[in-house]
Write a protein that holds these residues in place. Structure first.
Motif, PDB file in Angstrom:
ATOM      1  N   LYS A   1      -6.546   8.647  -4.353  1.00 24.79           N
ATOM      2  CA  LYS A   1      -7.398   7.538  -4.666  1.00 24.79           C
ATOM      3  C   LYS A   1      -8.076   7.629  -6.058  1.00 24.79           C
ATOM      4  CE  LYS A   1      -8.094   3.881  -2.195  1.00 24.79           C
ATOM      5  NZ  LYS A   1      -8.904   2.632  -2.154  1.00 24.79           N
TER       6      LYS A   1
ATOM      7  N   TRP B   1     -16.359  -0.168   4.074  1.00 25.37           N
ATOM      8  CA  TRP B   1     -14.956   0.651   4.419  1.00 25.37           C
ATOM      9  C   TRP B   1     -14.309  -0.532   4.996  1.00 25.37           C
ATOM     10  CZ3 TRP B   1     -11.705   0.873   8.154  1.00 25.37           C
ATOM     11  CH2 TRP B   1     -10.619   2.208   8.070  1.00 25.37           C
TER      12      TRP B   1
ATOM     13  N   THR C   1      -6.218  -1.757   3.305  1.00 26.93           N
ATOM     14  CA  THR C   1      -5.192  -3.011   3.119  1.00 26.93           C
ATOM     15  C   THR C   1      -4.778  -3.497   4.399  1.00 26.93           C
ATOM     16  OG1 THR C   1      -4.395  -2.061   1.089  1.00 26.93           O
ATOM     17  CG2 THR C   1      -2.965  -3.586   1.939  1.00 26.93           C
TER      18      THR C   1
ATOM     19  N   LEU D   1      -5.096   3.223  -4.602  1.00 22.77           N
ATOM     20  CA  LEU D   1      -4.453   4.112  -3.564  1.00 22.77           C
ATOM     21  C   LEU D   1      -2.875   4.324  -4.273  1.00 22.77           C
ATOM     22  CD1 LEU D   1      -5.095   5.192  -0.537  1.00 22.77           C
ATOM     23  CD2 LEU D   1      -3.737   3.307   0.232  1.00 22.77           C
TER      24      LEU D   1
ATOM     25  N   THR E   1       0.846  -1.152   0.114  1.00 23.60           N
ATOM     26  CA  THR E   1       0.153   0.114   0.172  1.00 23.60           C
ATOM     27  C   THR E   1       0.888   1.293   0.060  1.00 23.60           C
ATOM     28  OG1 THR E   1      -1.985   1.011   1.024  1.00 23.60           O
ATOM     29  CG2 THR E   1      -0.317   0.184   2.641  1.00 23.60           C
TER      30      THR E   1
ATOM     31  N   ASP F   1     -22.493   0.086   0.741  1.00 24.88           N
ATOM     32  CA  ASP F   1     -21.014   0.709   1.064  1.00 24.88           C
ATOM     33  C   ASP F   1     -20.321   0.319   1.916  1.00 24.88           C
ATOM     34  OD1 ASP F   1     -18.924   2.288   0.535  1.00 24.88           O
ATOM     35  OD2 ASP F   1     -19.683   3.931   1.657  1.00 24.88           O
TER      36      ASP F   1
ATOM     37  N   ASP G   1      -7.603   8.103   8.243  1.00 25.62           N
ATOM     38  CA  ASP G   1      -8.803   8.574   7.417  1.00 25.62           C
ATOM     39  C   ASP G   1      -9.371   9.405   8.462  1.00 25.62           C
ATOM     40  OD1 ASP G   1      -8.373   7.087   5.204  1.00 25.62           O
ATOM     41  OD2 ASP G   1     -10.413   5.919   5.476  1.00 25.62           O
TER      42      ASP G   1
ATOM     43  N   VAL H   1     -16.933  -0.853  -2.048  1.00 29.77           N
ATOM     44  CA  VAL H   1     -15.884  -0.693  -1.344  1.00 29.77           C
ATOM     45  C   VAL H   1     -14.879   0.131  -2.092  1.00 29.77           C
ATOM     46  CG1 VAL H   1     -14.304  -2.674  -1.461  1.00 29.77           C
ATOM     47  CG2 VAL H   1     -14.487  -1.401   0.531  1.00 29.77           C
ATOM     48  N   GLY H   2     -14.083   1.063  -1.214  1.00 27.76           N
ATOM     49  CA  GLY H   2     -12.626   1.246  -1.846  1.00 27.76           C
ATOM     50  C   GLY H   2     -12.739   2.768  -1.792  1.00 27.76           C
ATOM     51  N   GLU H   3     -13.722   3.623  -2.235  1.00 31.53           N
ATOM     52  CA  GLU H   3     -13.654   5.010  -2.082  1.00 31.53           C
ATOM     53  C   GLU H   3     -15.130   5.529  -1.379  1.00 31.53           C
ATOM     54  OE1 GLU H   3     -13.521   6.078  -6.290  1.00 31.53           O
ATOM     55  OE2 GLU H   3     -13.692   4.178  -6.794  1.00 31.53           O
ATOM     56  N   PRO H   4     -15.351   6.687  -1.490  1.00 36.15           N
ATOM     57  CA  PRO H   4     -16.644   7.383  -0.863  1.00 36.15           C
ATOM     58  C   PRO H   4     -17.806   6.959  -2.190  1.00 36.15           C
ATOM     59  CG  PRO H   4     -14.996   8.968  -0.717  1.00 36.15           C
ATOM     60  CD  PRO H   4     -14.385   7.931  -1.593  1.00 36.15           C
TER      61      PRO H   4
ATOM     62  N   TRP I   1      -5.305  -6.056  -5.512  1.00 36.64           N
ATOM     63  CA  TRP I   1      -5.599  -4.983  -4.615  1.00 36.64           C
ATOM     64  C   TRP I   1      -6.261  -6.033  -3.658  1.00 36.64           C
ATOM     65  CZ3 TRP I   1     -10.889  -2.450  -4.722  1.00 36.64           C
ATOM     66  CH2 TRP I   1     -11.079  -1.608  -3.624  1.00 36.64           C
ATOM     67  N   VAL I   2      -5.880  -5.596  -2.048  1.00 38.25           N
ATOM     68  CA  VAL I   2      -6.647  -6.526  -1.127  1.00 38.25           C
ATOM     69  C   VAL I   2      -7.917  -7.132  -0.992  1.00 38.25           C
ATOM     70  CG1 VAL I   2      -7.150  -4.718   0.547  1.00 38.25           C
ATOM     71  CG2 VAL I   2      -6.222  -6.834   1.348  1.00 38.25           C
TER      72      VAL I   2
HETATM   73  P1  AMP Z   1      -6.795   0.457   0.385  1.00 35.54           P
HETATM   74  O1  AMP Z   1      -5.701   0.106   1.352  1.00 35.54           O
HETATM   75  O2  AMP Z   1      -6.095   0.653  -1.087  1.00 35.54           O
HETATM   76  O3  AMP Z   1      -7.836  -0.293   0.174  1.00 35.54           O
HETATM   77  O4  AMP Z   1      -7.368   2.092   0.579  1.00 35.54           O
HETATM   78  C1  AMP Z   1      -8.186   2.277   1.714  1.00 35.54           C
HETATM   79  C2  AMP Z   1      -8.529   3.598   1.873  1.00 35.54           C
HETATM   80  O5  AMP Z   1      -9.575   3.643   0.889  1.00 35.54           O
HETATM   81  C3  AMP Z   1      -9.059   4.042   3.093  1.00 35.54           C
HETATM   82  O6  AMP Z   1      -8.272   4.305   4.012  1.00 35.54           O
HETATM   83  C4  AMP Z   1     -10.245   5.157   2.642  1.00 35.54           C
HETATM   84  O7  AMP Z   1      -9.579   6.271   2.572  1.00 35.54           O
HETATM   85  C5  AMP Z   1     -10.536   4.387   1.282  1.00 35.54           C
HETATM   86  N1  AMP Z   1     -11.884   3.900   1.182  1.00 35.54           N
HETATM   87  C6  AMP Z   1     -12.078   2.729   1.500  1.00 35.54           C
HETATM   88  N2  AMP Z   1     -13.485   2.323   1.532  1.00 35.54           N
HETATM   89  C7  AMP Z   1     -13.918   3.472   1.727  1.00 35.54           C
HETATM   90  C8  AMP Z   1     -15.395   3.951   1.772  1.00 35.54           C
HETATM   91  N3  AMP Z   1     -16.363   3.094   1.675  1.00 35.54           N
HETATM   92  N4  AMP Z   1     -15.713   5.173   1.680  1.00 35.54           N
HETATM   93  C9  AMP Z   1     -14.510   6.153   1.759  1.00 35.54           C
HETATM   94  N5  AMP Z   1     -13.390   5.875   1.511  1.00 35.54           N
HETATM   95  C10 AMP Z   1     -12.890   4.563   1.482  1.00 35.54           C
END
Ligand code: AMP
Length: 575
Positions: A472, A357, A360, A477, A215, A355, A451, A333-336, A259-260
């Motif tokens: 993102k 959250w 990795t 990431l 990551t 949704d 976050d 998952v992954g972003e807002p 990706w994880v």
């Molecule tokens: P990664 O480690 O690449 O999976 O990225 C993780 C990051 O993605 C988190 O720390 C958040 O900043 C963002 N992220 C993952 N899921 C969400 C979500 N449902 N809403 C907003 N941000 C998210």
């Protein structure tokens, strides 16, 4: 005052429940025969065969060109056994690192599971990475083995081969390009053909390292996030609680195993539930995706906001022509995930897009909208069973307020840093070789996620933003430092600053600002060369979409580039 008291009461009750959740989750798995420990691959594959479900389909692979391949659980057991024996034959011992650089093909799944059986640590890499990110990760992870295709090998590995000093073996999965005979480079087909299909998994401690994912942070090299075999407890439990996975389900996780998400939920979790994985080799395409959901009768679909926003652009009309009646759960998952996307999902699919959250480091879903809970569009949901999440009080510089060794917790409605109480099974155990950086992630009994978020009175979490400069983009990431370093290798560049610019579809696009060395002439040919350099080094996913030449970049007094100021100016200039 009342709000805080009720909040505190909820927390204390939750803590007792959490211990029970994880012990129940552990009891839902088999463990290795004869008490030999806990191994992810055994839970994902072999135990189903032992329970008489070996004839059921584990993987249904859909090739880019329309070809299909199915692997039953029994076949997957045999194939992953072969790969484990292949590693034995190469003299690879438990604890060594096996890297996989493949597209979404069956061999990827077989390698990952076989490597886990042999108790090596497996790291799937994005096949879209260019040579530079591959070199960094292979070296940081001290890879002994790389499984890839002949085409990737020729294009991405040969140019850096002499710099990969730990890499002893390269196994080439056949594709159109014939491998050049070379030391340490072998054919998958040949080795797998010779390997036995029976393999006994050795004793595996739940604390043995299993998976490695890289990551990105704001500074320095990528971080190798280490997960252990015990993570399977969380993979399985969250599969139940959030994705509602059941034996026999047709499950489609659209994430790449680089990706994880593509590993925890694209391989491990659904297999532990005895589901059938849909593995689509091709890239995103609206018609193809709806076609798959319909014709494969997908029950549970786990995807990402960028994909949902692209599907939104195609409109509800594109959905209407398809029969999606088999769908029971859609999660993202992954972003807002914008509230509009949730509302659109209700109209398009007749259900909430759930949704959730995680990141990795957490190894599994931590906060989620899940079946049976009311969805508040725009919220990431509530902490999953077994997890205690809180918002920590921090000052603008990122320092936490500490009392008696524990951080102060914000009441509902106040922004702060999202944190998780340590001790869940899929919590990362290390940043490979970076003890200090690992330690800095913790404050008292809390893991700091980096976050910013807030919690409401009902325990729902609302994402506010990242506390650092990472970008993102389409769910990836991206560490600005990694991009800046690659740009700096170009002979014309004196300095580089990289930021993410908001984008309505992919979240953020990577934009670079560079200062040229004295005497270098800025013309269209140079601009093209800079872009080509970035794409060649980094690969299309990480490379900046735009490179802007500036006379100077803003700096702090200590000389660091002020990415935040760069971004603020950019946003101001473009409204
Ligand atoms: P990664 O480690 O690449 O999976 O990225 C993780 C990051 O993605 C988190 O720390 C958040 O900043 C963002 N992220 C993952 N899921 C969400 C979500 N449902 N809403 C907003 N941000 C998210």
């Amino acid at each position: 005052m009342w709000r805080q008291t009720s909040h505190a009461r909820r927390v204390s009750a939750q803590r007792t429940d959490n211990v029970q959740v994880w012990s129940a989750a552990r009891a839902a798995l088999d463990g290795l025969p004869h008490g030999a420990g806990l191994n992810i691959a055994h839970e994902a594959v072999d135990r189903h065969v032992l329970h008489g479900r070996g004839g059921e389909t584990a993987i249904r692979w859909l090739g880019k060109k329309g070809d299909r391949r199915e692997l039953t659980y029994e076949q997957l057991r045999d194939e992953s056994n072969r790969f484990a024996n292949l590693l034995v034959g190469l003299g690879v011992v438990p604890g060594e690192r096996v890297f996989v650089l493949l597209g979404r093909v069956p061999e990827l799944y077989v390698s990952v599971l076989g490597a886990l059986k042999h108790r090596t640590v497996v790291c799937p890499l994005f096949s879209s990475f260019g040579p530079e990110p591959i070199k960094q990760r292979v070296n940081l992870g001290s890879a002994s083995v790389l499984v890839t295709t002949a085409a990737h090998y020729a294009r991405k590995i040969v140019p850096i081969r002499s710099e990969l000093s730990t890499l002893r073996h390269v196994v080439l999965v056949s594709d159109d390009v014939a491998p050049e005979p070379e030391d340490g480079v072998m054919s998958w087909a040949l080795l797998m053909g010779e390997a036995s299909s029976s393999y006994r998994i050795g004793p595996t401690s739940p604390e043995d390292p299993a998976l490695l994912h890289f990551t990105s942070g704001t500074t320095g090299t990528p971080k190798g996030v280490v997960h252990v075999h015990e993570a399977v407890v969380a993979h399985h439990a969250t599969g139940t609680h959030v994705l509602d996975l059941r034996a026999g389900d047709i499950f489609w996780c659209t994430a790449d195993p680089g990706w994880v998400t593509g590993t925890s939920y694209g391989i491990v979790s659904p297999l532990t539930h005895g589901a059938t994985l849909i593995v689509d080799e091709a890239d995103f395409d609206v018609d193809r995706w709806y076609g798959i959901l319909q014709s494969e009768r997908v029950n549970v679909w786990y995807t990402a906001p960028t994909a949902i926003r692209m599907l939104m652009r195609a409109g509800t009309k594109a959905v209407r022509g398809h029969d999606l009646s088999a769908l029971r759960v859609v999660a993202s998952v992954g972003e807002p995930l914008n509230p509009e996307a949730v509302i659109w999902g209700r109209a398009a699919y007749g259900m909430d897009i759930l949704d959730n959250w995680w990141q990795t480091e957490t190894g599994g879903i931590m906060i989620a909208n899940r079946p049976g809970l009311a969805v508040k569009p725009g919220s990431m949901g509530v902490a999953v069973p077994g997890i205690e999440a809180q918002i920590l009080r921090r000052d603008p510089a990122g320092h936490l307020e500490m009392n008696d060794g524990e951080p102060a917790i914000e009441p509902p409605g106040v922004d702060g840093e999202l944190a998780l109480r340590v001790g869940w099974p899929s919590m990362f155990r290390a940043y490979l070789g970076m003890e200090d950086r690992y330690r800095k992630c913790f404050a008292g009994s809390w893991y700091r996620t980096g976050d910013l978020a807030r919690i409401d009175d009902d325990g729902y979490f609302w994402f506010v933003g990242r506390a650092d400069d990472v970008i993102k983009s389409a769910g990836h990431l991206i560490g600005p430092f990694e991009v800046e370093s690659a740009l700096m290798e170009h002979a014309a560049i004196a300095e580089a600053g990289v930021i993410g610019i908001p984008d309505p579809v992919i979240g953020e696009v990577v934009k670079a600002f560079v200062v040229l060395k004295q005497g270098v002439v800025d013309d269209p040919a140079l601009r093209r060369d800079l872009m080509a350099h970035a794409r060649r080094k980094l690969g299309a996913v990480i490379a900046p979409r735009e490179i802007v030449v500036r006379n100077e970049l803003p700096h702090t007094r200590s000389g660091k580039i002020m990415r935040r100021l760069l971004k603020a100016r950019e946003l101001e200039a473009h409204g």
